[in-house]
Scaffold this motif. Structure first.
Motif, mmCIF file in Angstrom:
data_model
loop_
_atom_site.group_PDB
_atom_site.id
_atom_site.type_symbol
_atom_site.label_atom_id
_atom_site.label_comp_id
_atom_site.label_asym_id
_atom_site.label_seq_id
_atom_site.Cartn_x
_atom_site.Cartn_y
_atom_site.Cartn_z
ATOM 1 N N ALA A 32 0.901 -1.188 0.010
ATOM 2 C CA ALA A 32 0.164 -0.083 -0.097
ATOM 3 C C ALA A 32 0.830 1.278 -0.079
ATOM 4 C CB ALA A 32 -1.092 -0.082 1.153
ATOM 5 N N ALA A 33 1.968 1.296 0.818
ATOM 6 C CA ALA A 33 2.858 2.568 0.910
ATOM 7 C C ALA A 33 3.422 2.784 -0.443
ATOM 8 C CB ALA A 33 3.909 2.338 1.811
ATOM 9 N N ILE A 34 3.693 1.572 -1.227
ATOM 10 C CA ILE A 34 4.492 1.837 -2.619
ATOM 11 C C ILE A 34 3.394 2.121 -3.620
ATOM 12 C CG2 ILE A 34 5.879 0.635 -4.496
ATOM 13 C CD1 ILE A 34 7.385 1.049 -2.012
ATOM 14 N N VAL A 35 2.607 1.726 -3.523
ATOM 15 C CA VAL A 35 1.413 1.944 -4.619
ATOM 16 C C VAL A 35 0.930 3.567 -4.342
ATOM 17 C CG1 VAL A 35 -1.104 1.812 -5.290
ATOM 18 C CG2 VAL A 35 0.224 -0.211 -4.820
ATOM 19 N N ASN A 36 0.663 3.782 -3.263
ATOM 20 C CA ASN A 36 0.329 5.397 -2.549
ATOM 21 C C ASN A 36 1.455 6.389 -2.758
ATOM 22 O OD1 ASN A 36 -2.656 5.380 -1.719
ATOM 23 N ND2 ASN A 36 -1.815 3.313 -1.100
ATOM 24 N N GLN A 37 2.703 5.841 -3.273
ATOM 25 C CA GLN A 37 3.727 6.579 -3.147
ATOM 26 C C GLN A 37 4.008 7.538 -1.879
ATOM 27 O OE1 GLN A 37 3.527 8.730 -7.098
ATOM 28 N NE2 GLN A 37 4.474 6.789 -8.115
ATOM 29 N N GLU A 38 3.709 6.846 -0.789
ATOM 30 C CA GLU A 38 4.003 7.680 0.468
ATOM 31 C C GLU A 38 5.303 8.162 0.921
ATOM 32 O OE1 GLU A 38 1.125 6.693 4.013
ATOM 33 O OE2 GLU A 38 3.023 5.935 4.691
ATOM 34 N N GLY A 39 5.487 9.234 1.443
ATOM 35 C CA GLY A 39 6.845 9.461 1.811
ATOM 36 C C GLY A 39 7.190 9.039 3.090
ATOM 37 N N PHE A 40 8.694 8.832 3.202
ATOM 38 C CA PHE A 40 9.258 8.076 4.372
ATOM 39 C C PHE A 40 8.934 8.937 5.466
ATOM 40 C CE2 PHE A 40 12.495 5.625 6.612
ATOM 41 C CZ PHE A 40 12.155 4.476 5.776
ATOM 42 N N GLY A 155 2.037 10.491 7.227
ATOM 43 C CA GLY A 155 1.684 9.259 6.941
ATOM 44 C C GLY A 155 0.927 8.353 7.593
ATOM 45 N N VAL A 156 0.866 7.059 7.066
ATOM 46 C CA VAL A 156 -0.076 6.323 7.403
ATOM 47 C C VAL A 156 0.543 4.889 7.173
ATOM 48 C CG1 VAL A 156 -2.352 5.145 7.294
ATOM 49 C CG2 VAL A 156 -2.214 7.493 6.918
ATOM 50 N N PHE A 157 0.781 4.470 6.114
ATOM 51 C CA PHE A 157 1.237 3.239 5.623
ATOM 52 C C PHE A 157 2.812 2.679 6.381
ATOM 53 C CE2 PHE A 157 -1.827 4.038 2.415
ATOM 54 C CZ PHE A 157 -2.760 3.339 2.611
ATOM 55 N N PHE A 158 3.614 3.594 6.384
ATOM 56 C CA PHE A 158 4.929 3.367 6.730
ATOM 57 C C PHE A 158 5.082 3.286 8.091
ATOM 58 C CE2 PHE A 158 6.761 4.572 2.451
ATOM 59 C CZ PHE A 158 7.755 3.333 2.335
ATOM 60 N N PRO A 159 4.209 4.156 8.990
ATOM 61 C CA PRO A 159 4.512 4.253 10.071
ATOM 62 C C PRO A 159 4.005 2.835 10.953
ATOM 63 C CG PRO A 159 3.723 6.274 9.640
ATOM 64 C CD PRO A 159 3.667 5.345 8.371
ATOM 65 N N LEU A 160 2.760 2.294 10.261
ATOM 66 C CA LEU A 160 2.241 1.167 10.709
ATOM 67 C C LEU A 160 3.214 -0.121 10.308
ATOM 68 C CD1 LEU A 160 -1.629 1.514 9.802
ATOM 69 C CD2 LEU A 160 -0.573 1.602 12.016
#
Length: 228
Positions: A32-40, A155-160
């Motif tokens: 999900a983090a990769i698909v949504n291109q979420e920042g670190f 952030g949502v996906f990376f923290p989790l």
């Protein structure tokens, strides 16, 4: 997610379930983090996430151990109410108290959490069994909500994902200590389902926290035992 996890423990050790659940969560959250291109996340965000993962692992381990002693009637409501009360109190101290009508709602919600978590005590001799572990589980769950709630709202996906990584490490350490094998992935799909559902629930919780307040998100989401 909790129902699936509890169901999976009928076949394998709770720490094996925790390992499978964490592994599935890592796979889902990373994708999900990769698909949504979420920042670190920032350094502080990573630290808060790691603390949340450690606290969550302690909570799950304590809860499973307490429930295995056969006193769900007392263990479940104590852990659920305390897990909600601590972050609510923390938010009151850091963000101020909400309006009076909302405070009344909180009181009603706490009563609801206790009621939906409770069940009849079938064996009176087990009335006080595992109570200490129940308080430990509740305190750890409350710590998880507080720690993960400190992560920046971007952030949502990376923290989790970081939190799940810590849970996996803790589960593996317990498996090594107890000399238990890593569970078969193909033979325990329910354990993987628990991780998928639990991770999804955590995503929605963090989104709710980002859009409102920590105490609002905790109170509403803590009614989950009704579904379980």
């Amino acid at each position: 997610g909790d129902f699936s996890g509890g169901y999976a423990t009928r076949r394998i050790n709770p720490f094996q379930v925790l390992a499978l659940s964490a592994l599935a969560g890592i796979a889902v959250l990373f994708t999900a983090a990769i698909v949504n291109q979420e920042g670190f996340p920032s350094t502080s965000g990573i630290i808060w996430s790691l603390l949340a993962g450690l606290s969550g692992a302690i909570g799950i381990s304590a809860l499973y151990s307490a429930l295995s002693r056969g006193n769900a009637a007392a263990v479940a409501p104590i852990s659920a109410v305390l897990g909600a009360a601590l972050p609510v109190g923390f938010t009151f101290l850091t963000s101020g108290t909400p309006a009076a009508i909302q405070l009344i709602g909180f009181v009603i919600a706490f009563i609801g959490i206790w009621l939906v978590s409770s069940s009849n005590i079938k064996d009176p001799s087990r009335k006080h069994t595992g109570i200490g572990l129940a308080f430990l589980a509740g305190a750890a769950f409350g710590g998880y909500f507080i720690f993960i709630g400190q992560v920046e709202t971007s952030g949502v996906f990376f923290p989790l994902l970081f939190a799940r990584g810590v849970m996996l490490v803790v589960a593996l350490l317990f498996l090594i200590f107890k000399r238990l094998p890593f569970p078969s992935i193909s033979k325990n799909p329910v354990g993987l389902l628990a991780g998928l559902l639990d991770s999804t629930g955590n995503v929605f919780f963090l989104l709710a926290k980002n859009l409102s307040r920590l105490d609002y998100a905790v109170i509403v989401s803590s009614l989950y035992p009704a579904i379980t």
